[in-house]
Design a protein around this motif. Structure first.
Motif, PDB file in Angstrom:
ATOM      1  N   ALA A 152       1.083  -1.233   0.040  1.00 30.79           N
ATOM      2  CA  ALA A 152       0.027   0.089   0.315  1.00 30.79           C
ATOM      3  C   ALA A 152       0.873   1.318   0.093  1.00 30.79           C
ATOM      4  O   ALA A 152       1.847   1.255   0.862  1.00 30.79           O
ATOM      5  CB  ALA A 152      -0.872  -0.150   1.388  1.00 30.79           C
ATOM      6  N   ALA A 153       0.534   2.175  -0.809  1.00 29.50           N
ATOM      7  CA  ALA A 153       1.389   3.475  -0.865  1.00 29.50           C
ATOM      8  C   ALA A 153       0.706   4.467  -1.575  1.00 29.50           C
ATOM      9  O   ALA A 153      -0.480   4.459  -2.363  1.00 29.50           O
ATOM     10  CB  ALA A 153       2.434   3.157  -1.900  1.00 29.50           C
ATOM     11  N   THR A 154       1.129   5.737  -1.089  1.00 30.32           N
ATOM     12  CA  THR A 154       0.677   6.769  -1.713  1.00 30.32           C
ATOM     13  C   THR A 154       1.418   7.303  -3.008  1.00 30.32           C
ATOM     14  O   THR A 154       2.580   7.565  -2.932  1.00 30.32           O
ATOM     15  CB  THR A 154       0.720   8.152  -0.579  1.00 30.32           C
ATOM     16  OG1 THR A 154      -0.234   7.882   0.417  1.00 30.32           O
ATOM     17  CG2 THR A 154       0.097   9.233  -1.373  1.00 30.32           C
ATOM     18  N   ALA A 155       1.007   7.256  -4.284  1.00 29.02           N
ATOM     19  CA  ALA A 155       1.531   7.426  -5.251  1.00 29.02           C
ATOM     20  C   ALA A 155       1.017   8.389  -6.459  1.00 29.02           C
ATOM     21  O   ALA A 155      -0.087   8.612  -6.199  1.00 29.02           O
ATOM     22  CB  ALA A 155       1.689   5.759  -5.951  1.00 29.02           C
ATOM     23  N   THR A 156       1.806   8.918  -7.147  1.00 31.19           N
ATOM     24  CA  THR A 156       1.218   9.562  -8.427  1.00 31.19           C
ATOM     25  C   THR A 156       1.253   8.868  -9.542  1.00 31.19           C
ATOM     26  O   THR A 156       2.446   8.414  -9.990  1.00 31.19           O
ATOM     27  CB  THR A 156       2.085  10.812  -8.451  1.00 31.19           C
ATOM     28  OG1 THR A 156       2.242  11.718  -7.301  1.00 31.19           O
ATOM     29  CG2 THR A 156       1.591  11.654  -9.679  1.00 31.19           C
TER      30      THR A 156
ATOM     31  N   ALA B 219       3.699   4.521 -12.004  1.00 31.72           N
ATOM     32  CA  ALA B 219       3.542   5.279 -10.686  1.00 31.72           C
ATOM     33  C   ALA B 219       4.693   5.691 -10.172  1.00 31.72           C
ATOM     34  O   ALA B 219       5.780   5.079 -10.440  1.00 31.72           O
ATOM     35  CB  ALA B 219       2.751   4.481  -9.818  1.00 31.72           C
TER      36      ALA B 219
ATOM     37  N   VAL C  69       6.354   7.130  -6.396  1.00 33.40           N
ATOM     38  CA  VAL C  69       6.221   7.111  -4.763  1.00 33.40           C
ATOM     39  C   VAL C  69       7.547   8.082  -4.413  1.00 33.40           C
ATOM     40  O   VAL C  69       8.704   7.950  -4.678  1.00 33.40           O
ATOM     41  CB  VAL C  69       6.194   5.794  -4.210  1.00 33.40           C
ATOM     42  CG1 VAL C  69       6.217   6.265  -2.806  1.00 33.40           C
ATOM     43  CG2 VAL C  69       5.342   4.931  -4.750  1.00 33.40           C
ATOM     44  N   LYS C  70       6.997   9.357  -3.580  1.00 36.12           N
ATOM     45  CA  LYS C  70       8.201  10.085  -3.232  1.00 36.12           C
ATOM     46  C   LYS C  70       9.076   9.636  -2.115  1.00 36.12           C
ATOM     47  O   LYS C  70      10.172   9.822  -1.982  1.00 36.12           O
ATOM     48  CB  LYS C  70       7.431  11.376  -2.546  1.00 36.12           C
ATOM     49  CG  LYS C  70       6.767  12.171  -3.498  1.00 36.12           C
ATOM     50  CD  LYS C  70       5.909  13.240  -2.982  1.00 36.12           C
ATOM     51  CE  LYS C  70       6.831  14.240  -2.384  1.00 36.12           C
ATOM     52  NZ  LYS C  70       6.192  15.396  -1.478  1.00 36.12           N
TER      53      LYS C  70
ATOM     54  N   LEU D 225       6.634   5.939   2.523  1.00 36.60           N
ATOM     55  CA  LEU D 225       5.146   5.860   2.075  1.00 36.60           C
ATOM     56  C   LEU D 225       4.677   4.554   1.540  1.00 36.60           C
ATOM     57  O   LEU D 225       3.587   3.902   1.360  1.00 36.60           O
ATOM     58  CB  LEU D 225       4.933   6.853   0.942  1.00 36.60           C
ATOM     59  CG  LEU D 225       5.105   8.171   1.387  1.00 36.60           C
ATOM     60  CD1 LEU D 225       4.950   9.174   0.206  1.00 36.60           C
ATOM     61  CD2 LEU D 225       4.291   8.638   2.506  1.00 36.60           C
ATOM     62  N   VAL D 226       5.732   3.529   1.430  1.00 34.21           N
ATOM     63  CA  VAL D 226       5.517   1.931   1.220  1.00 34.21           C
ATOM     64  C   VAL D 226       5.325   1.173   2.384  1.00 34.21           C
ATOM     65  O   VAL D 226       6.031   1.130   3.362  1.00 34.21           O
ATOM     66  CB  VAL D 226       6.644   1.452   0.100  1.00 34.21           C
ATOM     67  CG1 VAL D 226       6.001   0.305  -0.388  1.00 34.21           C
ATOM     68  CG2 VAL D 226       6.521   2.678  -1.041  1.00 34.21           C
ATOM     69  N   GLU D 227       4.104   0.537   2.345  1.00 33.84           N
ATOM     70  CA  GLU D 227       3.844  -0.450   3.510  1.00 33.84           C
ATOM     71  C   GLU D 227       3.551  -1.837   2.647  1.00 33.84           C
ATOM     72  O   GLU D 227       2.520  -1.703   1.981  1.00 33.84           O
ATOM     73  CB  GLU D 227       2.739  -0.122   4.450  1.00 33.84           C
ATOM     74  CG  GLU D 227       2.311  -0.724   5.417  1.00 33.84           C
ATOM     75  CD  GLU D 227       1.132  -0.521   6.280  1.00 33.84           C
ATOM     76  OE1 GLU D 227       0.725  -1.312   7.098  1.00 33.84           O
ATOM     77  OE2 GLU D 227       0.721   0.545   5.645  1.00 33.84           O
TER      78      GLU D 227
END
Length: 357
Positions: free
Chosen positions: A12-16, A44, A46-47, A51-53
């Motif tokens: 799970a991650a917050t990505a663009t 995608a 990821v900064k 932010l990666v789980e």
């Protein structure tokens, strides 16, 4: 944290997200469409690793395959990279399909030389592994159906470990059909196994007919089988039969795939006709030596010798590709041919084949 991101695990991650780049120039393939056919529709970024789980582990088979790949990379880095990091990158590409360490200039040089196929895992690697497995089983007294069954298991496990994707599974499927036929005592010609494998692949994923890898795999196999048939029926002295068979196989594959190479890579080369005499045996040495390195990682003397052999063979592959530097006229950049020209070419090739049976 990247060591935790093994293939098969769920993250799970917050990505663009963004769509792949698409070029509209005349004659340039539709990159976005080709990626979509292969199963990728978005990219995608990821900064931060924070932010990666990792939310779930993969299946036992996926986890085991990932661990094997980690071990192979570690062993190659330990015993081959000490001689030359580029040799280690080639060894990893040949053994497990990991081409991430190869610089772009090396890829371009091998493509220009017509020997890029030796570092892209496909039917040749599967055939080498199958022959090696049969030989090992024979040495310990295992033959016949038992040997075919065990070899089939080895090939399936190997295909699960490597990262080369569809090309490996297509080659493994052809080998599996052939071995299953032997296990069932059904003596089938290799071209029938190829035809059944192609039908099965198209039935599962019809869009594969647009994949250059699909066309290259089965086109090259058809050419090699026909070249082998003609070599076996020709009156060739035993002393030079291997050289003649290699030249015929290389020429047959080049002739069969000429329009495909021009359409997919905008390149035509004649250097591979000669260089494959060196590149294919050297690739075999790299694959076998890298396998020994991985299996004998804890035995320093054996692993060190195998790593040195892998380095020499990998260096030989690179050295052979320098022919295009000395003779650049052996490779040409060409515009992708139109469909009418491709149809005419293969119609003429089929007519020539039928008229010389």
């Amino acid at each position: 944290p990247a060591a935790q991101w093994l293939a098969g695990r769920t993250i799970a991650a917050t990505a663009t997200f963004r769509r792949p780049a698409r070029y509209l120039d005349e004659g340039v393939p539709d990159f976005e469409r080709d990626l979509a056919i292969a199963g990728t529709t978005l990219f995608a970024s990821v900064k931060s690793a924070l932010l990666v789980e990792v939310t779930a582990r993969g299946s036992p088979l996926e986890e085991a395959a990932a661990r094997v790949r980690q071990h192979v990379r570690h062993a190659i880095a330990r015993w081959v990279a000490t001689h030359d990091p580029l040799s280690a990158a080639i060894a990893a590409a040949v053994l497990i399909g990991d081409r991430s360490g190869l610089p772009d200039e090396v890829r371009d040089r091998l493509q220009a030389a017509g020997t890029y196929h030796v570092i892209a895992i496909s039917g040749g690697n599967i055939a080498i592994l199958a022959g090696f497995s049969f030989a090992c089983f024979f040495l310990v007294g295992i033959t016949g159906r038992t040997a075919a069954t065990l070899t089939l298991a080895v090939l399936i496990l190997y295909a699960e470990v490597v990262t080369a994707g569809p090309s490996v599974w297509r080659a493994t499927l052809m080998a599996a059909l052939y071995l299953i036929s032997r296990i069932l005592d059904h003596r089938t010609p290799p071209w029938q196994a190829m035809a059944v494998a192609a039908t099965f692949v198209v039935r599962v994923n019809p869009l594969d007919v647009r994949d250059a890898g699909f066309i290259l795999t089965f086109g090259a196999t058809m050419a090699l089988l026909e070249g082998a048939r003609r070599t076996m029926t020709a009156r060739v002295p035993t002393r030079v039969r291997w050289v003649v068979a290699s030249l015929v196989a290389s020429a047959a594959a080049e002739i069969m795939l000429l329009p495909v190479s021009a359409a997919a890579f905008s390149r035509v080369t004649a250097a591979g006709l000669v260089l494959n005499l060196l590149a294919v045996p050297l690739m075999t040495v790299v694959q076998m030596a890298a396998m020994v390195v991985s299996l004998a990682d804890r035995f320093g003397t054996v692993a060190s010798l195998a790593g040195w052999l892998a380095h020499l063979a990998a260096h030989g592959i690179l050295w052979s590709a320098t022919l295009v530097d000395a003779a650049p006229w052996l490779t040409w950049r060409v515009a992708p041919p139109g469909w009418p020209l491709v149809v005419v070419y293969y119609s003429a090739l089929a007519a020539a084949r039928l008229s010389h049976r």
